[in-house]
Each structure stands twice: as C-alpha cells, then as structure tokens.
Write a protein that holds these residues in place. Structure first.
Motif, short mmCIF file in Angstrom:
data_model
loop_
_atom_site.label_atom_id
_atom_site.label_comp_id
_atom_site.label_asym_id
_atom_site.label_seq_id
_atom_site.Cartn_x
_atom_site.Cartn_y
_atom_site.Cartn_z
N SER A 171 6.29 36.03 -49.37
CA SER A 171 6.96 34.90 -48.91
C SER A 171 5.78 34.02 -48.13
O SER A 171 5.12 34.83 -47.31
CB SER A 171 8.33 34.97 -48.26
OG SER A 171 8.12 35.54 -46.94
N LEU A 172 6.03 32.99 -47.69
CA LEU A 172 5.16 32.26 -46.91
C LEU A 172 5.21 32.77 -45.58
O LEU A 172 4.45 32.80 -44.77
CB LEU A 172 5.39 30.70 -47.00
CG LEU A 172 4.72 29.66 -45.97
CD1 LEU A 172 3.17 29.92 -46.13
CD2 LEU A 172 5.17 28.33 -46.12
N TYR A 173 6.63 32.91 -45.11
CA TYR A 173 6.78 33.48 -43.75
C TYR A 173 5.82 34.87 -43.50
O TYR A 173 5.58 35.13 -42.46
CB TYR A 173 8.31 33.59 -43.46
CG TYR A 173 8.76 34.34 -42.33
CD1 TYR A 173 8.53 33.48 -40.95
CD2 TYR A 173 9.17 35.52 -42.03
CE1 TYR A 173 8.82 34.10 -39.57
CE2 TYR A 173 9.22 36.15 -40.84
CZ TYR A 173 9.12 35.33 -39.61
OH TYR A 173 9.32 36.01 -38.42
N GLU A 174 6.53 35.71 -44.56
CA GLU A 174 5.40 37.04 -44.45
C GLU A 174 3.70 36.79 -44.44
O GLU A 174 3.41 37.63 -43.63
CB GLU A 174 5.96 37.96 -45.59
CG GLU A 174 7.28 38.18 -45.76
CD GLU A 174 7.64 38.93 -46.99
OE1 GLU A 174 8.58 39.86 -46.95
OE2 GLU A 174 7.30 38.59 -48.14
N ALA A 175 3.50 36.00 -45.12
CA ALA A 175 2.00 35.80 -45.01
C ALA A 175 1.77 35.08 -43.51
O ALA A 175 0.73 35.57 -43.09
CB ALA A 175 1.66 34.81 -45.88
N LYS A 176 2.64 34.23 -43.03
CA LYS A 176 2.18 33.76 -41.67
C LYS A 176 2.27 34.86 -40.52
O LYS A 176 1.68 34.96 -39.47
CB LYS A 176 2.99 32.49 -41.47
CG LYS A 176 2.92 31.30 -42.09
CD LYS A 176 3.84 30.22 -42.20
CE LYS A 176 3.20 29.13 -41.01
NZ LYS A 176 4.18 28.24 -40.96
N LYS A 177 3.24 35.56 -41.06
CA LYS A 177 3.60 36.86 -40.07
C LYS A 177 2.39 37.70 -39.97
O LYS A 177 1.70 38.08 -38.92
CB LYS A 177 4.75 37.51 -40.42
CG LYS A 177 5.40 38.44 -39.30
CD LYS A 177 5.86 37.51 -38.15
CE LYS A 177 6.63 38.64 -37.19
NZ LYS A 177 6.93 37.93 -35.87
N GLU A 178 1.60 37.91 -41.18
CA GLU A 178 0.58 38.87 -41.26
C GLU A 178 -0.56 38.31 -40.50
O GLU A 178 -1.33 38.84 -39.95
CB GLU A 178 0.20 39.08 -42.84
CG GLU A 178 -0.85 40.20 -42.91
CD GLU A 178 -1.00 40.55 -44.36
OE1 GLU A 178 -2.14 40.89 -44.86
OE2 GLU A 178 -0.07 40.32 -45.12
N ILE A 179 -0.78 36.92 -40.65
CA ILE A 179 -1.75 36.13 -39.89
C ILE A 179 -1.78 36.20 -38.45
O ILE A 179 -2.60 36.68 -37.77
CB ILE A 179 -1.94 34.60 -40.44
CG1 ILE A 179 -2.31 34.70 -41.85
CG2 ILE A 179 -2.92 33.77 -39.46
CD1 ILE A 179 -2.37 33.21 -42.73
N GLY A 180 -0.46 36.20 -38.12
CA GLY A 180 -0.12 36.02 -36.28
C GLY A 180 -0.35 37.55 -35.94
O GLY A 180 -0.85 37.53 -35.08
N ASN A 181 0.05 38.53 -36.63
CA ASN A 181 -0.26 39.90 -36.45
C ASN A 181 -1.70 40.27 -36.11
O ASN A 181 -2.03 40.75 -35.19
CB ASN A 181 0.48 40.96 -37.38
CG ASN A 181 2.01 40.92 -37.12
OD1 ASN A 181 2.53 40.41 -36.15
ND2 ASN A 181 2.58 41.17 -38.07
#
Length: 72
Positions: free
Chosen positions: A2-12
């Motif tokens: 999901s978009l949220y998961e992708a953004k979370k991966e970037i944030g991490n």
C-alpha cells in the motif's frame, strides 16, 4: 504494498540514515535550504509530504530511491 507501507519504508530508511550519521531533524534542516524539521518529521512518520521535499532530503542524506518491478 500500500501507499502507507511504501511511505513507512521510506521513513524507516531515512530514520536509519539519520541515526547512522548522528543527525537530528534540526541538524539536517539547518544545513538544507527550504527543508524544515517538521517536513522531515512528516517524511519519517509516513504523513503527507511533497516529492520535492523527499528528493531534497534524500540528496542531503546521500540516499536514492529505486524502483523495481513488483514480484508476481
């Protein structure tokens, strides 16, 4: 993913790089014109942010975003 998961991966990844270099959001903000500590926080927390801000931050941290074909 999901978009949220992708953004979370970037944030991490950003958070890990900041930790590796011993940098705070404010340290990076002070060294990069046009990028606030609050914008960096939005990126690391997977909130809404601009692609320009993300590109600026990735450049400042010597990171790059790679695109791969999705696994079938």
């Amino acid at each position: 993913m999901s978009l949220y998961e992708a953004k979370k991966e970037i944030g991490n990844a950003v958070r890990a790089r900041l930790s590796e270099r011993g940098l705070s959001y404010q340290d990076v903000s002070d060294s990069v014109s046009g990028l606030s500590a609050s914008e960096i926080s939005r990126i690391t927390c997977a909130e809404d942010y601009s692609l320009n801000s993300l590109a600026t931050l990735l450049t400042a941290l010597d990171l790059k975003l790679e695109f791969k074909e999705k696994a079938q």
